[in-house]
Write an enzyme that holds these catalytic residues in place. Structure first.
Site, short mmCIF file in Angstrom:
data_model
loop_
_atom_site.label_atom_id
_atom_site.label_comp_id
_atom_site.label_asym_id
_atom_site.label_seq_id
_atom_site.Cartn_x
_atom_site.Cartn_y
_atom_site.Cartn_z
N THR A 10 -7.14 8.65 9.75
CA THR A 10 -6.65 7.49 8.99
C THR A 10 -6.40 6.27 9.87
O THR A 10 -5.85 5.27 9.41
CB THR A 10 -5.36 7.85 8.25
OG1 THR A 10 -4.38 8.33 9.20
CG2 THR A 10 -5.60 8.92 7.20
N GLY A 35 -6.79 2.86 11.45
CA GLY A 35 -7.49 1.64 11.07
C GLY A 35 -7.52 1.35 9.59
O GLY A 35 -8.17 0.39 9.16
N THR A 36 -6.81 2.14 8.79
CA THR A 36 -6.86 1.92 7.34
C THR A 36 -6.33 0.53 6.96
O THR A 36 -6.95 -0.18 6.16
CB THR A 36 -6.05 2.99 6.59
OG1 THR A 36 -4.75 3.11 7.17
CG2 THR A 36 -6.74 4.33 6.64
N GLY A 37 -5.20 0.14 7.53
CA GLY A 37 -4.62 -1.16 7.17
C GLY A 37 -5.47 -2.32 7.61
O GLY A 37 -5.70 -3.28 6.85
N CYS A 38 -5.98 -2.27 8.84
CA CYS A 38 -6.86 -3.33 9.35
C CYS A 38 -8.12 -3.44 8.51
O CYS A 38 -8.56 -4.54 8.14
CB CYS A 38 -7.24 -3.05 10.80
SG CYS A 38 -5.85 -2.95 11.95
N LYS A 84 0.85 -1.20 0.00
CA LYS A 84 0.00 0.00 0.00
C LYS A 84 0.88 1.24 0.00
O LYS A 84 1.78 1.37 0.82
CB LYS A 84 -0.91 -0.02 1.23
CG LYS A 84 -1.83 -1.25 1.28
CD LYS A 84 -2.47 -1.46 2.61
CE LYS A 84 -1.46 -1.86 3.66
NZ LYS A 84 -2.07 -2.20 4.97
#
Length: 275
Positions: free
Chosen positions: A219, A221-224, A182
């Site tokens: 932003t 929690g974007t990866g989870c 990402k």
């Protein structure tokens, strides 16, 4: 049950991850995301974190025996169509999870290699990084590192799209079916570019997806959320590239919706719900 009753099956997704007391990431974010994708979500908690929008302040590692009991209970009873893995924290937990995934012949495993929080609190012990790569990556259908995580895994800086693609290729050779790096941390103020590499070892496929960069501090929690969306889409029967496209759309929407809200005094959460 009457003779006319119809038995339906859920698309079931399990999250194996840490708990976020602030509700924006970890198990809490995963379950919200599963729900929004019309999937039945279950959870195995590996650690309890004390955190809010200002960062992570404490971690309590769940005893390995308790994690083993959680895994045995859900995996022996419920047929999961996909599994999302987040924060594992230690070598012992990683090896246990690998053992259970093999024992129960789990499929569609999406691994988000959680290493650092946004305030640089370590969410994976130093001695666990190599263990994660060597033991868990080969079991995964997809791994989803962001740029800082990819840099730690590869021990080098990644500053361009070309370097991102090379990094994804190197990590793909560690054994997973697919790698998505990402690119939200790249110094491009106009777009977020994510790179997917998948396919057969002798015939790789590369897919780039771009989205408009939304200038917001919300932003968390974007990866989870993105990796949970990938698991949910795989559970519903979409293939790797379709899941990538749908999950990219979902996280872009979640960031856009979340940018409209004020939450806490620091980095707010993305919005998991349609508004």
């Amino acid at each position: 049950m009457t003779g006319n009753a119809v038995t339906k099956n859920y698309s079931c997704v399990l999250t194996i991850a840490g708990s976020d007391s602030g509700g924006g990431a970890g198990v809490q974010a995963d379950l919200k995301t599963f729900h929004e994708h019309q999937c039945y979500g279950a959870s195995v908690i590996t650690a309890v974190t004390a955190q809010n929008t200002l960062g992570v302040f404490d971690i309590h590692e769940i005893p390995v025996q308790s994690i083993a009991s959680q895994l045995d209970c859900v995996l022996s009873d419920i047929r999961f169509n996909a599994i999302k893995i987040g924060m594992l924290f230690s070598v012992d937990i990683i090896l246990l999870v690998c053992e259970k995934l093999k024992k129960y012949e789990c499929k569609n495993i999406v691994l988000d290699p959680v290493i650092l929080s946004k305030n640089n609190y370590k969410l994976l012990k130093d001695d666990a990084l190599t263990c994660l790569r060597d033991h868990l990556f080969p079991l995964a259908k997809m791994i989803t590192p962001n740029l800082p995580e990819a840099e730690l895994l590869l021990s080098r800086k990644i500053s361009t799209l070309h370097e991102m693609e090379n990094a994804a290729l190197e990590m793909w050779n560690w054994g997973s079916d697919a790698v998505i790096i990402k690119g939200g941390h790249l110094l491009d103020h106009h777009k977020c570019s994510d790179c997917l590499i998948y396919g057969e070892r002798h015939y790789k496929k590369i897919k780039w997806l771009d989205s408009k960069k939304i200038l917001t501090c919300n932003t968390h929690g974007t990866g989870c959320t993105f990796s949970a969306a990938l698991a949910a889409n795989l559970a519903k029967g979409y293939d790797i590239e379709e899941s990538f496209q749908l999950s990219k759309q979902y996280i872009s929407q979640a960031i856009a919706f979340g940018s409209q809200f004020k939450l806490g005094h620091g980095i707010g959460s993305v919005c998991h719900f349609k508004i």
